[in-house]
Design an enzyme around this catalytic site. Structure first.
Site, PDB file in Angstrom:
ATOM      1  N   GLY A  10      -0.438  -3.746  12.675  1.00 61.76           N
ATOM      2  CA  GLY A  10      -1.146  -2.800  12.417  1.00 61.76           C
ATOM      3  C   GLY A  10      -2.515  -2.245  11.740  1.00 61.76           C
ATOM      4  N   SER A 124      -9.782  -8.138  -0.337  1.00 61.75           N
ATOM      5  CA  SER A 124     -10.756  -6.313  -0.331  1.00 61.75           C
ATOM      6  C   SER A 124     -11.538  -6.134  -1.260  1.00 61.75           C
ATOM      7  CB  SER A 124      -9.346  -6.175  -0.813  1.00 61.75           C
ATOM      8  OG  SER A 124      -9.715  -4.537  -1.269  1.00 61.75           O
ATOM      9  N   TYR A 148      -2.474  -5.048  -6.366  1.00 64.43           N
ATOM     10  CA  TYR A 148      -2.522  -5.028  -5.081  1.00 64.43           C
ATOM     11  C   TYR A 148      -3.611  -6.052  -5.377  1.00 64.43           C
ATOM     12  CZ  TYR A 148      -5.068  -4.151  -0.865  1.00 64.43           C
ATOM     13  OH  TYR A 148      -5.906  -4.704  -0.090  1.00 64.43           O
ATOM     14  N   LYS A 152      -4.914  -9.956  -4.032  1.00 67.11           N
ATOM     15  CA  LYS A 152      -6.069 -10.776  -3.016  1.00 67.11           C
ATOM     16  C   LYS A 152      -6.898 -11.722  -3.772  1.00 67.11           C
ATOM     17  CE  LYS A 152      -5.303  -8.077   0.442  1.00 67.11           C
ATOM     18  NZ  LYS A 152      -4.122  -8.801   1.707  1.00 67.11           N
ATOM     19  N   ASN A 197      -2.196   7.959   1.452  1.00 69.41           N
ATOM     20  CA  ASN A 197      -2.299   7.718   0.558  1.00 69.41           C
ATOM     21  C   ASN A 197      -4.150   7.967   0.830  1.00 69.41           C
ATOM     22  OD1 ASN A 197      -0.675   6.509  -1.519  1.00 69.41           O
ATOM     23  ND2 ASN A 197      -0.394   4.806   0.180  1.00 69.41           N
ATOM     24  N   LEU A 199      -8.455   8.794   1.678  1.00 68.15           N
ATOM     25  CA  LEU A 199      -8.883  10.186   1.947  1.00 68.15           C
ATOM     26  C   LEU A 199      -8.546  10.388   3.682  1.00 68.15           C
ATOM     27  CD1 LEU A 199     -10.450  12.454   0.563  1.00 68.15           C
ATOM     28  CD2 LEU A 199     -12.642  11.080   0.995  1.00 68.15           C
TER      29      LEU A 199
END
Ligand code: NAD
Ligand code: UDP
Length: 338
Positions: A10, A124, A148, A152, A197, A199
């Site tokens: 990833g 996160s 989500y 986490k 999704n 920016l």
């Protein structure tokens, strides 16, 4: 160290592989390529001139994990694999709990079986939720506002309980702020499979003409220019935080969260202006309504990472935008695999 990297193909995982190999670590990737491609690992191999063992498997496949644990015998695991889209997590909560929680449980059980006691986890800043104060430090209340974010936080709690039951174990919980940027070679970068999704990849696609304009989600926030503030962190700095976390895990026990950000924040308009400078072209924007669930401002207090991990960010905003531009303009269709 022999390091097993779940989700290593990833965006963040691939950059981390290069930093790990540069420091002499041996790596083995487990990835099901649901959001990436084996092409990424070929590029990592050619950039590093090194060996990347790769196993195509789902982290929920316990038998496959057991095989990897037996054959590679990792001394530590870096756990990136997971689903990460906040909006999608509201639509597919079961998938998110399954991959992010069942997957984490499966991984910890497979580690237990072979006595592997060190894990570095991709958490996160969304675990904090609506700020009670800013910058967030690690003692800030934890109240994630999305499925989500809850996965986490739950995974952090599971790893914390795991270390309580295993006095020799260490779990380093890295709470990433907003990762952006790309490798200086321009061969590795972020390659969203759908409409971005986030920016930065959206701005990058506007800059190369793939999308007509950026929609700015709200310009009426209580911030200096009315647009959202975020703590953007260069992916190379983030990758290096994992190397520092591995050293930390080797000399400590227990579970410990760390904010991984720069401690500075920029608005959406700041990001657009910086990208336009890097690309030497205008980025057309339109003001759109606020995005549901967005928070006005987020910023890290990254003091703990500096004092305990010996890590701090060194790349500035211009490095972030210039490297993203170099990657996107050299790879108009990313890895070309979607
Ligand atoms: P990514 O989607 O690029 O990488 C995740 C990798 O995991 C992909 O290669 C994907 O194929 C793999 N994967 C997904 N489900 C899997 C499964 N069931 N079994 C095996 N492999 C699987 O995402 P990323 O941006 O590199 O993020 C890595 C981690 O960091 C994620 O856990 C994410 O939640 C977390 N994180 C990301 C951000 C961000 O903005 N990018 C911010 C905070 C935290
Ligand atoms: N944003 C935006 N337009 C977009 C994508 C994002 O205006 O197309 C804004 C968003 O509202 C937020 C900031 O950019 O203020 C960062 O959003 P991103 O999705 O990258 O990160 P996150 O919301 O997870 O912090």
């Amino acid at each position: 160290m022999r390091v097993l990297v779940t989700g290593g193909a990833g965006y963040i995982g691939s950059h981390t592989l290069l930093e790990l190999m540069a420091q002499g670590h041996e790596v083995c990737v487990v990835d099901n390529f649901s959001n990436s491609s084996p092409v990424v690992l070929d590029r990592v191999r050619s950039l590093s001139n090194g060996t990347v063992i790769s196993v195509e498997a789902d982290i929920r496949d316990r038998a496959a994990l057991d095989d990897v644990m037996d054959s590679f015998a990792p001394e530590a695991v870096i756990h990136f694999a997971g689903l990460k889209a906040v909006g999608e997590s509201a639509v597919k909560p079961i998938d998110y709990y399954d991959v992010n929680i069942t997957g984490t449980l499966c991984l910890l059980a497979a580690m237990d079986r072979v006595g592997c006691t060190r894990i570095i986890f991709s958490s996160s800043a969304t675990v904090y939720g609506e700020p009670v104060y800013l910058p967030y430090d690690e003692a800030h209340p934890l109240a994630p506002t999305s499925v989500y974010g809850r996965t986490k936080l739950m995974a952090e709690e599971i790893m914390t309980d795991w270390t309580s039951a295993r006095p020799e174990a260490s779990a380093v919980l890295l709470r990433y702020f907003n990762p952006v940027g790309a490798h200086p070679s321009a061969q590795i970068g972020e390659d969203p499979s759908d409409i971005p999704n986030n920016l930065m990849p959206f701005i990058a696609q506007v800059a190369v003409g793939k999308r007509p304009h950026l929609s700015i989600f709200g310009d009426d926030y209580d911030t200096p220019d009315g647009t959202g503030l975020r703590d953007y962190i260069h992916v190379i700095d983030l990758a290096r935080a994992h190397v520092a976390a591995l050293d930390y895990a080797a000399r400590t026990t227990g579970a410990r969260p760390f904010n991984i950000g720069t401690g500075q924040s920029y608005s959406v308009r700041d990001m657009v202006a910086a990208f336009a400078r890097a690309a030497g072209r205008d980025i057309p924007v339109q003001i759109a309504p606020r995005r549901a669930g967005d928070i006005a401002a987020m910023q890290a207090d990254a003091t703990r990472a500096a004092t305990e991990l010996g890590w701090r960010a060194t790349h500035d905003l211009d490095d972030m935008t210039a490297s993203t531009w170099a990657w996107q303009s050299a790879n108009l269709d990313g890895y070309g695999t979607h």
